[in-house]
Write an enzyme that holds these catalytic residues in place. Structure first.
Site, PDB file in Angstrom:
ATOM      1  N   GLU A 139     -27.017  21.178  -5.454  1.00  0.00           N
ATOM      2  CA  GLU A 139     -28.074  22.146  -5.746  1.00  0.00           C
ATOM      3  C   GLU A 139     -28.075  23.283  -4.720  1.00  0.00           C
ATOM      4  O   GLU A 139     -27.912  23.055  -3.532  1.00  0.00           O
ATOM      5  CB  GLU A 139     -29.439  21.458  -5.744  1.00  0.00           C
ATOM      6  N   HIS A 176     -27.005  16.323  -7.627  1.00  0.00           N
ATOM      7  CA  HIS A 176     -27.321  15.607  -8.863  1.00  0.00           C
ATOM      8  C   HIS A 176     -26.049  15.010  -9.470  1.00  0.00           C
ATOM      9  O   HIS A 176     -25.007  15.666  -9.508  1.00  0.00           O
ATOM     10  CB  HIS A 176     -27.966  16.536  -9.887  1.00  0.00           C
ATOM     11  N   CYS A 204     -36.598  15.038  -7.491  1.00  0.00           N
ATOM     12  CA  CYS A 204     -35.408  15.487  -6.754  1.00  0.00           C
ATOM     13  C   CYS A 204     -35.694  16.784  -6.015  1.00  0.00           C
ATOM     14  O   CYS A 204     -35.386  16.918  -4.826  1.00  0.00           O
ATOM     15  CB  CYS A 204     -34.230  15.655  -7.713  1.00  0.00           C
TER      16      CYS A 204
END
Length: 212
Positions: free
Chosen positions: A80, A170, A146
């Site tokens: 991310e 992820h 998350c």
């Protein structure tokens, strides 16, 4: 030698497995050269997840934090880019494992709207792709647990001015999960573990470049 703190999550959203939990179990039994690795399994609870990870950071004092989570439906492993300061569960989406369903709430009032990963995400993706592992940079960690975890960790590092690299990755559903839902994109757990090893090695290599 770099100290890595790597976390995964328990199952959630009605699933009985979470591949990141299996990854933590696998790492417990492996030695990675030039590293000390500590793993941590987190609950899918707003705020408590980050509280536990930050507490472990204080105790273990890592150089690198890689938080891992499941993004069911994605087709690749996705580091991310950014976490945003909001927790929000849209109508129709699953609550956390305590039944909490926040809407439009800030994660930390007064903190920045967004915080960027300090992991070498582009190099991580490039190295995974070169190894034949589906990977891509993601520009949204969502507004669920998350994102909550990634944001809190980065904000803690910002406030305390710690020399710690941190971010979130992820993972897709595992083949085991796809056996129960064949239409869901998936990757074998062995490939996910290879990806995690690859990302660890990338961080080591990029750190050497900075030092040298």
């Amino acid at each position: 030698m770099l100290k890595f703190l790597i976390s995964g999550f328990e199952p959630f959203g009605g699933d009985t497995v979470n591949p990141t939990a299996a990854l933590m179990q696998a790492l417990e039994h492996e030695a990675v050269e030039r590293t000390v690795i500590k793993t941590l399994l987190l609950p899918v609870h707003f705020d408590e997840c980050a509280d536990l990870l930050i507490a472990e950071m204080k105790a273990f004092q890592p150089d690198v934090v890689i938080a891992c989570g499941l993004a069911k439906g994605r087709t690749a492993i996705t580091p991310e880019r950014i976490a945003i300061n909001v927790k929000d569960i849209p109508s129709g989406s699953y609550a956390d494992n305590q039944g909490r369903r926040p809407v439009d709430e800030p994660i930390t009032a007064g903190s920045p709207d967004g915080l960027f990963s300090t992991l070498p995400i582009r190099a991580m993706v490039n190295d995974m792709v070169a190894a034949g592992i589906p990977a891509a940079v993601s520009n949204t960690a969502g507004t669920y647990i998350c994102n909550n975890t990634m944001y809190r960790v980065l904000d803690y590092i910002r406030i305390e001015q710690l020399p710690v690299q941190a971010g979130f990755v992820h993972f897709p559903a595992s083949t085991e999960m796809a056996a129960m839902a064949p239409s869901v994109p998936s990757l074998p757990l062995s490939m996910m573990l290879d990806a995690l090893h690859s990302m660890i090695q990338t961080v080591i290599s990029e750190s050497k470049k900075i030092e040298g």
